[in-house]
Design a protein around this motif. Structure first.
Motif, short mmCIF file in Angstrom:
data_model
loop_
_atom_site.label_atom_id
_atom_site.label_comp_id
_atom_site.label_asym_id
_atom_site.label_seq_id
_atom_site.Cartn_x
_atom_site.Cartn_y
_atom_site.Cartn_z
N ILE A 115 1.05 -0.77 0.16
CA ILE A 115 0.03 0.10 0.07
C ILE A 115 1.28 1.51 -0.42
CG2 ILE A 115 -0.55 0.45 2.57
CD1 ILE A 115 -2.96 0.76 1.54
N TRP A 116 1.80 1.31 0.32
CA TRP A 116 2.95 2.01 0.27
C TRP A 116 3.99 2.80 -0.83
CZ3 TRP A 116 1.00 4.82 4.13
CH2 TRP A 116 0.38 5.21 5.08
N GLY A 117 3.52 1.01 -1.67
CA GLY A 117 4.77 1.42 -2.70
C GLY A 117 4.96 -0.31 -3.60
N GLU A 118 4.44 0.07 -4.62
CA GLU A 118 4.30 -1.36 -5.25
C GLU A 118 4.89 -2.40 -5.39
OE1 GLU A 118 1.66 -0.13 -9.00
OE2 GLU A 118 0.78 -0.11 -8.26
N SER A 119 6.28 -1.40 -5.76
CA SER A 119 8.12 -2.37 -5.63
C SER A 119 8.03 -1.51 -4.29
CB SER A 119 8.30 -1.37 -6.31
OG SER A 119 9.75 -2.03 -6.63
N GLN A 120 9.10 -2.50 -3.50
CA GLN A 120 9.90 -2.44 -2.38
C GLN A 120 10.73 -3.21 -2.69
OE1 GLN A 120 8.07 -1.94 1.04
NE2 GLN A 120 5.92 -1.09 -0.47
N GLU A 121 12.36 -2.25 -1.91
CA GLU A 121 13.54 -3.04 -2.22
C GLU A 121 14.28 -2.64 -0.63
OE1 GLU A 121 14.21 -0.59 -6.17
OE2 GLU A 121 15.91 0.22 -4.53
N VAL A 122 15.13 -3.45 -1.08
CA VAL A 122 15.78 -3.33 0.72
C VAL A 122 17.52 -4.05 0.30
CG1 VAL A 122 16.88 -4.69 2.60
CG2 VAL A 122 14.09 -4.89 1.05
N GLY B 190 19.65 -4.67 17.38
CA GLY B 190 20.04 -3.84 17.24
C GLY B 190 19.99 -3.50 15.87
N LEU B 191 19.01 -3.16 15.36
CA LEU B 191 18.38 -3.25 13.55
C LEU B 191 18.00 -1.81 13.05
CD1 LEU B 191 18.80 -6.67 12.24
CD2 LEU B 191 21.24 -4.92 12.32
N GLY B 192 17.78 -0.98 12.07
CA GLY B 192 17.01 0.12 12.09
C GLY B 192 16.88 0.02 10.85
N LEU B 193 15.25 -0.61 10.77
CA LEU B 193 14.54 0.38 8.89
C LEU B 193 14.72 1.42 9.14
CD1 LEU B 193 12.82 -3.21 8.79
CD2 LEU B 193 15.22 -2.87 8.73
N VAL B 194 14.99 2.21 7.70
CA VAL B 194 14.55 3.67 7.16
C VAL B 194 14.10 3.75 5.79
CG1 VAL B 194 14.88 6.09 7.40
CG2 VAL B 194 15.83 4.43 8.26
N PRO B 195 12.25 4.00 5.33
CA PRO B 195 11.75 4.05 4.51
C PRO B 195 12.61 4.85 3.61
CG PRO B 195 10.26 4.77 6.18
CD PRO B 195 12.00 4.17 6.75
N GLU B 196 12.15 5.40 2.38
CA GLU B 196 12.12 6.50 1.62
C GLU B 196 12.20 6.07 0.06
OE1 GLU B 196 15.54 9.71 0.42
OE2 GLU B 196 16.48 7.56 1.10
N THR B 197 10.89 6.70 -0.21
CA THR B 197 10.74 7.14 -1.97
C THR B 197 11.72 6.75 -2.73
OG1 THR B 197 8.14 7.03 -0.93
CG2 THR B 197 8.23 7.05 -3.52
N ILE B 198 12.43 6.16 -3.47
CA ILE B 198 13.20 6.77 -4.45
C ILE B 198 12.24 6.77 -5.50
CG2 ILE B 198 15.17 5.74 -3.75
CD1 ILE B 198 14.88 3.64 -5.36
N ALA B 199 11.23 6.66 -6.57
CA ALA B 199 10.57 7.39 -7.40
C ALA B 199 9.40 6.36 -7.28
CB ALA B 199 11.16 5.82 -8.38
N GLY C 13 5.84 4.97 -6.56
CA GLY C 13 5.81 3.46 -6.63
C GLY C 13 6.48 2.75 -6.27
N ILE C 14 8.12 3.46 -6.27
CA ILE C 14 8.75 2.01 -5.12
C ILE C 14 9.53 3.22 -3.88
CG2 ILE C 14 11.85 1.60 -5.67
CD1 ILE C 14 10.79 2.29 -8.36
N LEU C 15 9.91 1.89 -3.16
CA LEU C 15 10.02 2.56 -1.56
C LEU C 15 10.63 1.51 -1.36
CD1 LEU C 15 8.92 3.94 0.86
CD2 LEU C 15 7.48 1.45 1.86
N ARG C 16 12.09 2.11 -0.62
CA ARG C 16 13.46 1.48 -0.39
C ARG C 16 13.79 1.62 1.31
NH1 ARG C 16 18.80 3.42 -3.55
NH2 ARG C 16 17.56 1.86 -5.05
N TRP C 17 13.94 0.35 1.32
CA TRP C 17 14.09 0.37 2.95
C TRP C 17 15.78 0.20 3.03
CZ3 TRP C 17 10.20 0.46 6.71
CH2 TRP C 17 9.58 0.58 5.77
N SER C 18 16.55 1.32 4.35
CA SER C 18 17.86 0.81 4.24
C SER C 18 17.68 0.15 5.56
CB SER C 18 18.17 2.54 3.89
OG SER C 18 18.04 2.60 3.31
N VAL C 19 18.38 -0.92 6.01
CA VAL C 19 18.68 -1.07 6.93
C VAL C 19 20.05 -1.00 7.77
CG1 VAL C 19 19.10 -3.71 8.28
CG2 VAL C 19 17.52 -3.16 5.72
#
Length: 257
Positions: free
Chosen positions: A24-31, A105-114, A116-122
């Motif tokens: 729902i937040w991005g049709e394409s999700q990448e990590v 000890g992990l954190g996930l930060v989402p960012e819309t890069i285009a 429909g594309i949401l990238r999660w940085s670990v």
């Protein structure tokens, strides 16, 4: 991400349900992992590699021994949940949100890069202080109280002017926010508070968006900002408390079975 990942880690949701909910937040999700050392540790792509899909992230969190997450909503002057200065804290503050898995000890930060594309940085977070516990009832009461006080202050300052179409603006802002699905075991009260927080946030954005020809003086703008800041803070607190309550209930429900 926090609620669904926690549900999956406790066996209360299938991985396909998690992946579907995130769309729902991005049709394409990448990590991607934020650095090569963490990439090797978690068996994820590094910052220069081709990103992986979120299914690989879930597997990495399982291997790392994650048990559940927390929501961070940092703003300048309030970076609770991020620990000290770090690459993770910097990116989370810039984005204004992050999912934290403190036990590993992990954190996930989402960012819309285009579109429909949401990238999660670990990121590696290092050791974090214990999360501040705010009872959900206290958070709900705090948001209601802050709203009454802000309205009273704005009237006293004579900057709560009538604005044609304001109700329609607020309704449109609320309607534009996606309504994600939730795990079946999530209780209704935190969902209602999250919805209320979205409505209050919509009011806030309309209140701080000056209509054409109606711009305030610099002093009035400062007064308005000071009057509304506690309400912005209470919305963030209500969201954090609601998510924490959902994670708690989902985990307890799963553990009973």
């Amino acid at each position: 991400m926090v609620v669904w990942t926690s549900a999956w880690l406790h066996g209360a949701a299938a991985s396909d349900d998690v992946l579907d909910a995130l769309q729902i937040w991005g049709e394409s999700q990448e990590v991607r992992a934020a650095d090569d050392e963490l990439a090797a540790q978690l068996e994820l792509p590094g910052p220069q590699d081709v990103p992986a899909g979120p299914a690989m992230l879930l597997a990495a969190l399982r291997r790392a021994g994650a048990a559940g997450g927390e929501l961070a909503l940092p703003v300048s002057g309030d970076v609770r949940g991020l620990g000290g200065a770090s690459a993770f804290a910097k990116q989370a503050l810039r984005r204004g949100e992050a999912a934290v898995l403190p036990d590993v000890g992990l954190g996930l930060v989402p960012e819309t890069i285009a579109e429909g594309i949401l990238r999660w940085s670990v990121h590696s977070t290092g050791e974090l202080p214990p999360a501040e516990h705010l009872p959900i009832g206290e958070a709900e009461h705090g948001m209601s109280s802050a709203m009454r006080e802000a309205a009273s202050t704005l009237v006293d300052l004579d900057i709560a002017k009538h604005r044609p179409g304001v109700r329609e603006e607020i309704a449109e802002t609320v309607a534009d926010r996606p309504s994600p699905p939730w795990p079946q075991t999530v209780p209704q009260r935190p969902l209602r508070i999250l919805q209320r927080a979205s409505e209050v946030e919509a009011i806030l954005w309309v209140a701080t968006d000056d209509a054409p020809g109606g711009a305030l003086s610099a002093s009035a703008t400062r007064a308005r900002t000071e009057a509304l800041k506690p309400l912005f803070d209470s919305v963030r607190a209500a969201r954090r408390a609601s998510v924490a309550e959902m994670v708690r209930v989902v985990a307890e429900s799963a553990d009973k079975h």
